[in-house]
Each structure stands twice: as C-alpha cells, then as structure tokens.
Design a protein around this motif. Structure first.
Motif, PDB file in Angstrom:
ATOM      1  N   PRO A  16       4.315  54.878  82.440  1.00 33.51           N
ATOM      2  CA  PRO A  16       4.191  53.710  83.303  1.00 33.51           C
ATOM      3  C   PRO A  16       5.499  53.389  84.002  1.00 33.51           C
ATOM      4  CG  PRO A  16       3.505  53.246  81.036  1.00 33.51           C
ATOM      5  CD  PRO A  16       4.157  54.577  81.035  1.00 33.51           C
ATOM      6  N   THR A  17       5.444  52.944  85.244  1.00 29.87           N
ATOM      7  CA  THR A  17       6.639  52.499  85.954  1.00 29.87           C
ATOM      8  C   THR A  17       6.565  50.985  86.098  1.00 29.87           C
ATOM      9  OG1 THR A  17       5.576  52.641  88.083  1.00 29.87           O
ATOM     10  CG2 THR A  17       6.775  54.585  87.357  1.00 29.87           C
ATOM     11  N   LYS A  53       2.585  48.670  87.509  1.00 31.16           N
ATOM     12  CA  LYS A  53       2.210  49.506  86.368  1.00 31.16           C
ATOM     13  C   LYS A  53       1.297  50.635  86.816  1.00 31.16           C
ATOM     14  CE  LYS A  53       3.031  46.798  82.284  1.00 31.16           C
ATOM     15  NZ  LYS A  53       2.527  45.703  81.514  1.00 31.16           N
ATOM     16  N   ARG A  54       1.843  51.769  87.018  1.00 29.48           N
ATOM     17  CA  ARG A  54       1.065  52.956  87.302  1.00 29.48           C
ATOM     18  C   ARG A  54       1.841  54.098  86.683  1.00 29.48           C
ATOM     19  NH1 ARG A  54       3.507  55.983  90.929  1.00 29.48           N
ATOM     20  NH2 ARG A  54       5.166  55.038  92.165  1.00 29.48           N
ATOM     21  N   MET A  55       1.265  55.266  86.649  1.00 28.21           N
ATOM     22  CA  MET A  55       1.937  56.363  85.982  1.00 28.21           C
ATOM     23  C   MET A  55       2.985  57.001  86.898  1.00 28.21           C
ATOM     24  SD  MET A  55       0.451  56.014  83.242  1.00 28.21           S
ATOM     25  CE  MET A  55       0.457  57.337  82.048  1.00 28.21           C
ATOM     26  N   ALA A  56       4.221  57.138  86.422  1.00 26.22           N
ATOM     27  CA  ALA A  56       5.247  57.859  87.182  1.00 26.22           C
ATOM     28  C   ALA A  56       4.853  59.334  87.172  1.00 26.22           C
ATOM     29  CB  ALA A  56       6.611  57.668  86.537  1.00 26.22           C
ATOM     30  N   ARG A  57       4.824  59.920  88.369  1.00 27.06           N
ATOM     31  CA  ARG A  57       4.275  61.277  88.462  1.00 27.06           C
ATOM     32  C   ARG A  57       5.166  62.343  87.825  1.00 27.06           C
ATOM     33  NH1 ARG A  57       3.273  62.285  94.578  1.00 27.06           N
ATOM     34  NH2 ARG A  57       4.850  60.672  94.857  1.00 27.06           N
ATOM     35  N   PHE A  58       6.475  62.051  87.703  1.00 25.84           N
ATOM     36  CA  PHE A  58       7.384  63.095  87.214  1.00 25.84           C
ATOM     37  C   PHE A  58       8.267  62.593  86.074  1.00 25.84           C
ATOM     38  CE2 PHE A  58       6.063  64.449  91.399  1.00 25.84           C
ATOM     39  CZ  PHE A  58       5.779  65.791  91.199  1.00 25.84           C
ATOM     40  N   ALA A  59       7.712  61.706  85.260  1.00 28.20           N
ATOM     41  CA  ALA A  59       8.503  61.110  84.173  1.00 28.20           C
ATOM     42  C   ALA A  59       9.127  62.188  83.293  1.00 28.20           C
ATOM     43  CB  ALA A  59       7.609  60.207  83.342  1.00 28.20           C
ATOM     44  N   VAL A  71      13.389  60.798  91.615  1.00 30.87           N
ATOM     45  CA  VAL A  71      13.916  59.779  90.708  1.00 30.87           C
ATOM     46  C   VAL A  71      12.972  58.588  90.653  1.00 30.87           C
ATOM     47  CG1 VAL A  71      15.733  58.030  90.571  1.00 30.87           C
ATOM     48  CG2 VAL A  71      16.346  60.433  90.746  1.00 30.87           C
ATOM     49  N   LYS A  72      12.474  58.195  91.813  1.00 27.99           N
ATOM     50  CA  LYS A  72      11.548  57.063  91.881  1.00 27.99           C
ATOM     51  C   LYS A  72      10.299  57.325  91.033  1.00 27.99           C
ATOM     52  CE  LYS A  72       9.361  54.128  95.277  1.00 27.99           C
ATOM     53  NZ  LYS A  72       8.660  54.219  96.542  1.00 27.99           N
ATOM     54  N   GLU A  73       9.963  58.599  90.881  1.00 26.35           N
ATOM     55  CA  GLU A  73       8.777  58.968  90.089  1.00 26.35           C
ATOM     56  C   GLU A  73       9.147  59.375  88.667  1.00 26.35           C
ATOM     57  OE1 GLU A  73       5.688  58.500  90.723  1.00 26.35           O
ATOM     58  OE2 GLU A  73       5.971  57.793  92.765  1.00 26.35           O
ATOM     59  N   GLY A  74      10.326  58.922  88.234  1.00 32.35           N
ATOM     60  CA  GLY A  74      10.670  59.076  86.815  1.00 32.35           C
ATOM     61  C   GLY A  74      11.441  60.322  86.437  1.00 32.35           C
ATOM     62  N   ALA A  75      11.779  61.177  87.405  1.00 33.26           N
ATOM     63  CA  ALA A  75      12.453  62.435  87.073  1.00 33.26           C
ATOM     64  C   ALA A  75      13.953  62.240  86.843  1.00 33.26           C
ATOM     65  CB  ALA A  75      12.248  63.444  88.201  1.00 33.26           C
ATOM     66  N   TYR A  76      14.529  63.190  86.121  1.00 32.76           N
ATOM     67  CA  TYR A  76      15.986  63.285  85.996  1.00 32.76           C
ATOM     68  C   TYR A  76      16.411  64.355  86.992  1.00 32.76           C
ATOM     69  CZ  TYR A  76      20.602  64.130  84.055  1.00 32.76           C
ATOM     70  OH  TYR A  76      21.963  64.266  83.902  1.00 32.76           O
ATOM     71  N   ASP A  98       8.120  63.243 100.450  1.00 34.18           N
ATOM     72  CA  ASP A  98       6.802  62.868  99.971  1.00 34.18           C
ATOM     73  C   ASP A  98       5.882  64.107  99.908  1.00 34.18           C
ATOM     74  OD1 ASP A  98       4.815  60.954  99.290  1.00 34.18           O
ATOM     75  OD2 ASP A  98       3.993  61.153 101.303  1.00 34.18           O
ATOM     76  N   ALA A  99       5.975  64.937 100.953  1.00 35.27           N
ATOM     77  CA  ALA A  99       5.155  66.166 100.990  1.00 35.27           C
ATOM     78  C   ALA A  99       5.577  67.132  99.884  1.00 35.27           C
ATOM     79  CB  ALA A  99       5.287  66.835 102.356  1.00 35.27           C
ATOM     80  N   ILE A 100       6.856  67.148  99.575  1.00 38.07           N
ATOM     81  CA  ILE A 100       7.344  68.043  98.508  1.00 38.07           C
ATOM     82  C   ILE A 100       6.768  67.603  97.153  1.00 38.07           C
ATOM     83  CG2 ILE A 100       9.424  68.672  97.174  1.00 38.07           C
ATOM     84  CD1 ILE A 100      10.911  68.895  99.884  1.00 38.07           C
ATOM     85  N   LEU A 101       6.811  66.315  96.879  1.00 36.95           N
ATOM     86  CA  LEU A 101       6.269  65.831  95.595  1.00 36.95           C
ATOM     87  C   LEU A 101       4.770  66.136  95.491  1.00 36.95           C
ATOM     88  CD1 LEU A 101       9.074  64.413  95.434  1.00 36.95           C
ATOM     89  CD2 LEU A 101       7.914  62.518  94.338  1.00 36.95           C
TER      90      LEU A 101
END
Ligand SMILES: NC(=O)c1ccc[n+]([C@@H]2O[C@H](COP(=O)([O-])OP(=O)(O)OC[C@H]3O[C@@H](n4cnc5c(N)ncnc54)[C@H](O)[C@@H]3O)[C@@H](O)[C@H]2O)c1
Length: 289
Positions: free
Chosen positions: A10-11, A18-24, A46-51, A244-247
C-alpha cells in the motif's frame, strides 16, 4: 501477469492514497538517470515503491536526481559510471550485486544524439555514439542479466527511439545505433522468455530533454541545432510520459513501445506505407530550412 512485476504494497496513509505500489521493494537500476527520460524514470519507479540505483556520467546531475528522489521520501543510491566502459561497468555490477543481489529491473537508458548527413559525419562520432548507445546497452545486459537469470525473474528495458524504425537522412549514426538497440532487444526478448526475463524496447518520438542541445551535430546540421532545441522545447512533450510508458512496459511485459503521437504514426506508417514514410522523412522539418 509478467513475472518481473513487483508484489504490491500500500502507498500513502489516507484512504484515497491507499493503493498498491506497483514496484514496492524492487531494485531498479537506471542509466542516464541524471537527466531527461532517465531522471523521470527513476522518479516514477521511486513513486511506485522501488529502490533506485541511479547511474550517469555526471556527478552533479546525479546529485540533483537523488535530491528530487529524497524530497519525495524515496530511496536511491547514485553511481558515476560510463556505460560504454567495461571496467567501470564491471566494477559497478560487482558493487551492486554484493549489496543487493540480482536486480528486478534494469533500464539501459543512457544515450547520446548525433545528426548530420553521412558524408559530413566523422568516424570518431560513429564510434562514440555506438559505444554509448549500443555497447552501453549490451554491457548493461551482459553484466546484470546473469544474476537475474539465475534468480529466474526480472525485466530489461532498453531505450531505443522512434529513430530505431523510422530513419531520416540527417540521422545516419543515431538511427543505426537505435535500429541496433531495437534489433538486439527483440533477439534478447525471445532468448530470455524461457528464463523468466522480460525485455522491452522503448521508442520515444520528440521528447523535451537535454538530448538535442548535447547532440553531436556535423556539417549543415550544426547550423540548425539551436532551431532543433527550440522546436523540441516548443513541442514540450515531457519525459514523464516516457517514464510512465516504461513502468507500464515492465508491468505488462510489452515488447516494442512507441511513445508520443509521432512515434506511433511513424510506427504504423513504416509498416503499412513504407514509401510514404521515406518521402515524409526526407522532407526537412521547419527548423532545418
Ligand atoms: N529526448 C528524445 O527526444 C528521445 C527520443 C528517443 C529516444 N531518446 C533516448 O532516450 C535516452 C535518454 O535520453 P534523454 O532524451 O533523456 O537525454 P538527456 O541528454 O536528457 O539524458 C541522457 C543522460 O545520459 C547520460 N549519459 C550520456 N552518456 C553516458 C555514458 N556514456 N554513461 C552514462 N551516462 C551517460 C547523460 O549524462 C544524461 O544525463 C537516450 O538513449 C536517447 O537516445 C530520446
């Protein structure tokens, strides 16, 4: 769902966020992360939870990217490295693998531009552009893919270009390098399918970044470089749209991804009306006249 897709988390804290971060918790390495599409991609992951492991030639520009990431509450690390340098990239891969193990997503994005009619181009420029745009992509794959394959999942994104399928008389060097990236990516995708690794080639059109200002322009092309910079600015298609297209490409394991209306138009025109595509590509753009 493609295997490289991250398990979500969740983000945010309030209900609307509250939604799922796509790349946590995914480890994502982005080259050319100091500017333009690479920086926007690093921020988007990063916005989608990635390191994010951000790589670039420029120390100052990488620092800026890191500041933007931490300002958003994200996590990253930065590494100065030339993607075309085997020694530097081998050392980087060793460091990254020792600290993080296999990457989840590798984005081979660093690239440079070149313009000029073939007879006015220098062999030095051919070598330089191919070293970064082609060898850089190959080295990234050569050094980071084995660990991903061993673990059995992951995704590679190679930034090609609309110029990877739609050439023009002033782009012999750049188009040759991007056709190479596209061809390589398609071969790699088929090869890696059985190993759980997705491969996407991203093909942006005209995107407002620093690339035109830093393009090596030879012969007549040098005369219209500043016009090209102004044209790209005026067009004002932001690198965030490419990010956005890359993600989405990683999430849905897309093979070839044109980004921007002109990139899509060129894609279909080349496929269904190749003669017309060549006629249009031969016409000078307004800033070249
Ligand atoms: N901007 C466009 O219109 C456009 C269109 C199609 C494809 N592309 C491709 O997108 C990618 C990113 O370009 P951009 O538009 O964001 O340009 P940019 O100039 O804004 O960013 C490129 C980044 O790559 C870095 N870089 C260059 N050579 C490097 C090297 N040897 N090692 C490590 N880093 C290096 C630069 O320092 C810079 O930070 C490139 O591969 C480019 O060819 C861009």
């Amino acid at each position: 769902m493609h295997q490289s897709r991250l398990r979500g988390a969740p983000t945010g804290t309030n209900t609307s966020e509250k939604r799922m971060a796509r790349f946590a918790q995914q480890k994502v390495l982005v080259t050319g992360a100091g500017s333009g599409i690479g920086r926007a991609t690093a921020l988007a992951f990063v916005k989608e939870g990635a390191y994010v492991i951000a790589v670039d030639l420029g120390k100052a520009s990488l620092k800026e990217t890191a500041q933007l990431i931490t300002a958003k509450g994200g996590e990253c690390e930065t590494h100065v490295a030339d993607v075309s340098d085997q020694v530097a990239m081998t050392a980087l891969a060793k460091k990254v693998h020792a600290k993080h193990g296999a990457l989840d997503v590798l984005v081979n994005n660093a690239g440079i531009g070149a313009s000029g009619r073939f007879l006015e181009t220098s062999i030095e420029t051919w070598d330089k552009v191919h070293a970064v745009n082609v060898r850089g992509v190959m080295l990234g794959c050569k050094l980071f893919l084995p660990a991903m394959v061993e673990r059995g999942h992951g995704h590679v994104v190679n930034t090609a270009s609309m110029a990877g399928y739609f050439s023009a008389p002033d782009l012999p060097i750049y188009a040759a390098s991007k056709y190479a990236v596209l061809g390589f990516s398609e071969a790699l995708r088929m090869d890696m399918k059985s190993k759980g690794i997705g491969v996407s080639a991203i093909c942006p059109g005209i995107v407002n970044t620093n690339i035109v200002a830093t393009t090596v322009s030879e012969g007549e092309a040098a005369k219209w470089q500043s016009g090209a910079v102004a044209f790209y600015k005026k067009r004002n298609y932001g690198p965030e749209k490419v990010a956005d297209a890359i993600l989405k490409a990683v999430q849905h394991n897309r093979a070839v991804v044109p980004v921007s209306p002109e990139a899509w138009a060129g894609y279909y025109l080349k496929r269904f009306m190749p003669g017309l595509a060549r006629t249009l590509a031969s016409n000078p753009l307004p800033f070249m006249k």
